[in-house]
Enzyme design. Structure first.
Site, PDB file in Angstrom:
ATOM      1  N   ASP A 289      38.207  16.604  44.051  1.00 20.97           N
ATOM      2  CA  ASP A 289      36.983  16.710  44.839  1.00 20.97           C
ATOM      3  C   ASP A 289      37.348  17.397  46.153  1.00 20.97           C
ATOM      4  O   ASP A 289      38.536  17.520  46.493  1.00 20.97           O
ATOM      5  CB  ASP A 289      36.390  15.319  45.094  1.00 20.97           C
TER       6      ASP A 289
ATOM      7  N   CYS B 186      33.352  17.967  40.686  1.00 19.96           N
ATOM      8  CA  CYS B 186      31.941  17.617  40.835  1.00 19.96           C
ATOM      9  C   CYS B 186      31.145  18.679  41.591  1.00 19.96           C
ATOM     10  O   CYS B 186      29.913  18.680  41.518  1.00 19.96           O
ATOM     11  CB  CYS B 186      31.790  16.258  41.511  1.00 19.96           C
TER      12      CYS B 186
ATOM     13  N   ARG C 177      19.791   9.450  47.623  1.00 20.59           N
ATOM     14  CA  ARG C 177      21.076  10.043  48.000  1.00 20.59           C
ATOM     15  C   ARG C 177      21.227   9.772  49.489  1.00 20.59           C
ATOM     16  O   ARG C 177      20.528  10.358  50.325  1.00 20.59           O
ATOM     17  CB  ARG C 177      21.080  11.545  47.702  1.00 20.59           C
TER      18      ARG C 177
ATOM     19  N   GLN D  13      27.384  11.196  38.658  1.00 20.50           N
ATOM     20  CA  GLN D  13      28.357  12.258  38.431  1.00 20.50           C
ATOM     21  C   GLN D  13      29.354  11.843  37.355  1.00 20.50           C
ATOM     22  O   GLN D  13      29.741  12.651  36.505  1.00 20.50           O
ATOM     23  CB  GLN D  13      29.104  12.597  39.720  1.00 20.50           C
TER      24      GLN D  13
ATOM     25  N   HIS E 165      29.486   7.452  43.314  1.00 16.99           N
ATOM     26  CA  HIS E 165      28.703   8.557  42.765  1.00 16.99           C
ATOM     27  C   HIS E 165      28.609   8.381  41.248  1.00 16.99           C
ATOM     28  O   HIS E 165      29.136   9.180  40.470  1.00 16.99           O
ATOM     29  CB  HIS E 165      29.383   9.885  43.115  1.00 16.99           C
TER      30      HIS E 165
ATOM     31  N   ARG F 179      24.936  17.075  34.470  1.00 18.27           N
ATOM     32  CA  ARG F 179      24.220  16.220  35.428  1.00 18.27           C
ATOM     33  C   ARG F 179      22.755  16.084  34.991  1.00 18.27           C
ATOM     34  O   ARG F 179      22.173  14.998  35.037  1.00 18.27           O
ATOM     35  CB  ARG F 179      24.301  16.811  36.841  1.00 18.27           C
TER      36      ARG F 179
END
Length: 308
Positions: free
Chosen positions: A223, A263, A102, A132, A129, A291
């Site tokens: 988001d 998310c 990450r 996700q 991402h 996830r």
């Protein structure tokens, strides 16, 4: 050996295969059946960006698969002291069985993968991402909305918007992205998605009109307007994103069976209202749980590829 860096590296069939595997493992987990799909394997987890969901889901996931996760922040390894990414990769990948990163720039992730001897998973970068999106699409499947799917993404043209572009282009559904002016998606990523859409049949619409994007959609998603590292832009961004909050008025424009996804973390009454996030159409916590399961599917699938 395969890596999981962006969804563009995968075919529609491979994405659905991973998701089917994830759903199988989720069902086993719900029945308290924990199979050692990856016995005694170690997942190196490199975090240059802090996280709640990414750390907990990967660390729990590898443990439930029979392995162990090793948390490595920038302060824990020499990468934080200036060691080249290529050297870090060649050292760590000789000691673990898989790596999740990450980080900030996608180029860092790609450099690590270039020198790695084991599969590398993108836990998040500034540009993409993908894990996700696997959880999001899994949630959509569970809601029975993957047929005749229309997704409306409202907000910043960031890594989530880019990953929605990749997923739509691969799977062939309709995606509408509405962003404020000057916050549009990356031109190159959009161009590549539009080219891919010619093969998959995806319909991709880009605009600055959130209400038009949401109208009749079956999934509404957004988001945060202020991502990590953008805190000094908060006041300006909140002003620029005026009118882009997903509230009851916005959701009422969507299909009556539409669901809301985010998310997380969510900043209530900024990008989404308290009423929507706590309302009956919100599946954000099922999405967050997925996830864990989607990433287990990714890890097991990648591990199987090494045996072929």
């Amino acid at each position: 050996m395969r890596h999981f860096l962006t969804l563009t590296d995968y075919t529609k069939e491979e994405i659905l295969e991973i998701l089917n595997l994830a759903k199988k493992i989720k069902k086993e987990t719900k029945n308290r059946v924990f199979k050692d799909y990856m016995p005694k394997q170690t997942l190196g987890m490199i975090f240059e960006k802090s996280s709640t969901r990414t750390r907990v889901s990967f660390e729990t996931g590898i443990y439930q698969l029979g392995g162990i996760g090793l948390f490595l922040s920038s302060n824990d390894i020499q990468l934080g002291r200036g060691e080249p990414m290529s050297d870090t990769s060649r050292v760590i990948s000789r000691m673990v069985d898989m790596v999740m990163i990450r980080t900030f720039e996608q180029s860092k992730l790609e450099e690590f993968a270039k020198y790695s001897k084991v599969p590398v998973i993108n836990g998040l970068t500034n540009e993409f991402h993908p894990v996700q999106l696997m959880a999001d699409y899994m949630t959509i499947q569970e809601a029975g909305l993957d047929k005749d799917l229309i997704v409306a993404y409202i907000g910043d043209g960031n890594n989530m918007a880019h990953s929605w572009l990749n997923m739509a282009a691969k799977l062939g559904f309709e995606l509408r992205i509405a962003t404020p002016k000057d916050y549009e998606v990356d031109d190159t990523i959009l161009k590549n998605a539009l080219n891919e859409a010619k093969n998959s049949g995806a319909k991709i619409v880009i605009s600055n009109d959130p209400k038009e994007a949401v109208k009749g959609s079956t999934v509404v998603t957004t988001d945060t307007w202020v991502s990590m590292g953008q805190e000094d832009e908060k006041e300006k961004r909140v002003k620029d994103f005026d009118g882009y909050i997903v509230d009851d008025n916005m959701m009422n424009l969507a299909h009556k069976k539409a669901i809301f996804l985010h998310c997380l973390p969510a900043y209530r009454d900024y990008e989404v209202s308290q009423e929507v996030i706590e309302g009956p159409q919100s599946l954000i916590f099922q999405e967050a749980e997925n996830r864990l399961h989607a990433q287990k599917g990714v890890m097991v699938w990648l591990d199987k590829q090494r045996d072929k």
